[in-house]
Design an enzyme around this catalytic site. Structure first.
Site, PDB file in Angstrom:
ATOM      1  N   LEU A 102     -33.505 -12.768   6.399  1.00 33.30           N
ATOM      2  CA  LEU A 102     -33.560 -14.180   6.391  1.00 33.30           C
ATOM      3  C   LEU A 102     -34.935 -14.545   6.272  1.00 33.30           C
ATOM      4  O   LEU A 102     -35.832 -13.995   6.298  1.00 33.30           O
ATOM      5  CB  LEU A 102     -33.275 -14.459   7.947  1.00 33.30           C
ATOM      6  CG  LEU A 102     -32.030 -14.546   8.569  1.00 33.30           C
ATOM      7  CD1 LEU A 102     -32.063 -14.694  10.102  1.00 33.30           C
ATOM      8  CD2 LEU A 102     -31.055 -15.486   8.194  1.00 33.30           C
ATOM      9  N   ASP A 103     -34.757 -15.731   5.507  1.00 36.74           N
ATOM     10  CA  ASP A 103     -36.092 -16.214   4.850  1.00 36.74           C
ATOM     11  C   ASP A 103     -36.915 -16.674   6.081  1.00 36.74           C
ATOM     12  O   ASP A 103     -36.668 -16.795   7.207  1.00 36.74           O
ATOM     13  CB  ASP A 103     -35.999 -17.449   4.244  1.00 36.74           C
ATOM     14  CG  ASP A 103     -34.984 -17.393   2.895  1.00 36.74           C
ATOM     15  OD1 ASP A 103     -34.869 -16.438   2.383  1.00 36.74           O
ATOM     16  OD2 ASP A 103     -34.284 -18.305   2.589  1.00 36.74           O
ATOM     17  N   LYS A 104     -38.470 -16.794   5.650  1.00 36.18           N
ATOM     18  CA  LYS A 104     -39.503 -16.983   6.876  1.00 36.18           C
ATOM     19  C   LYS A 104     -39.156 -18.296   7.439  1.00 36.18           C
ATOM     20  O   LYS A 104     -39.371 -18.154   8.703  1.00 36.18           O
ATOM     21  CB  LYS A 104     -40.732 -17.306   6.004  1.00 36.18           C
ATOM     22  CG  LYS A 104     -42.073 -17.445   6.919  1.00 36.18           C
ATOM     23  CD  LYS A 104     -43.449 -17.404   6.020  1.00 36.18           C
ATOM     24  CE  LYS A 104     -44.422 -17.543   7.164  1.00 36.18           C
ATOM     25  NZ  LYS A 104     -45.877 -17.653   6.349  1.00 36.18           N
TER      26      LYS A 104
END
Ligand code: URA
Length: 251
Positions: A102-104
């Site tokens: 999952l992206d930051k």
């Protein structure tokens, strides 16, 4: 198997540190505090806790994290907080890694495991487990998105996405649910960007047949039992059911 051996194979603590912890009474076996590191335990028959956390005797560990914003999905990233910082040492087995990413700035459901075969099964290109994301867009949802996403979006760099399913969350203007069966870099964000919108918030709300538990606080994790792991891998939630859940959460 010796108690210190059992714990050393299932946590990130050294044998020396474990012997100290056991000596201090931080470990229980079948509900009784024990102080002998050489005590014999059976991984399948005895229940062991360390600092109050149950230590699974199972060969593999499956951890579900409710990822907050601001953490990168990585084992180690200099100068950044990683999702591993959120896993208590008692649950941190040596080969534990995130499955996918999952992206930051994304939140929601992230699975971590030391079961490489299962991780591969979830990520395998040909039978990718369905992943469901709830997004909040910068501008209102447009009905043409549904057809564009169903036909397969072409991203700005020319890469074509597989046909997918998306729908506006009823009762909202800018929230949508999208289901993907592949995992390209920043895919959801880039899909909406290709249609002229912008994703402000992105939360993974389900994978396969398993929803993000409503009672799992952001930043916390819990271990999954075999039944939940099988649900995640072998079942699939109905899109309409999840859309209804999203609606209930919004109202
Ligand atoms: N797609 C994205 O763009 N970001 C995520 O974190 C997951 C899917």
């Amino acid at each position: 198997m010796r108690l210190d051996q059992f714990l050393s194979a299932r946590t990130m603590y050294s044998r020396k540190k474990l012997r100290q912890l056991i000596g201090k009474g931080a470990v229980t076996v079948d509900g009784q505090t024990v102080t002998r590191a050489d005590l014999s335990v059976h991984p399948e028959k005895n229940s062991v806790t360390l600092n109050g956390t149950a230590i699974s005797g199972d060969r593999y560990l499956y951890v579900l994290l409710h990822k907050p914003k601001g953490y990168v999905t990585s084992l180690h990233e200099p100068g950044q907080k990683t999702v591993m910082d959120l896993i208590p040492l008692e649950l941190c087995r040596k080969d534990l890694c995130p499955v996918g990413r999952l992206d930051k700035d994304s939140t929601g459901m992230l699975l971590l495991t030391d079961d490489g075969q299962l991780a591969h099964q979830i990520m395998a290109v040909r039978r990718h487990t369905a992943k469901f994301y709830r997004v909040t867009l910068a501008r209102p949802w447009e009905d043409t998105y549904r057809e564009q996403i169903a036909a397969g979006i072409t991203l700005a760099d020319g890469i074509r996405c597989q046909p997918a399913q998306a729908e506006k969350v009823p009762g909202t203007d800018r929230d949508a649910l999208i289901c993907l069966r592949e995992g390209k870099y920043h895919q959801v964000r880039r899909m909406f960007a290709a249609m002229g919108n912008h994703v402000e918030d992105l939360e993974r709300v389900a994978m396969g047949g398993l929803k993000l538990p409503a009672d799992l606080p952001v930043g916390k994790c819990r271990t999954l039992c075999q039944k939940d792991v099988q649900k995640l891998v072998k079942e699939e939630i109905e899109f309409a059911e999840l859309l209804q859940n999203c609606r209930e959460v919004s109202s």
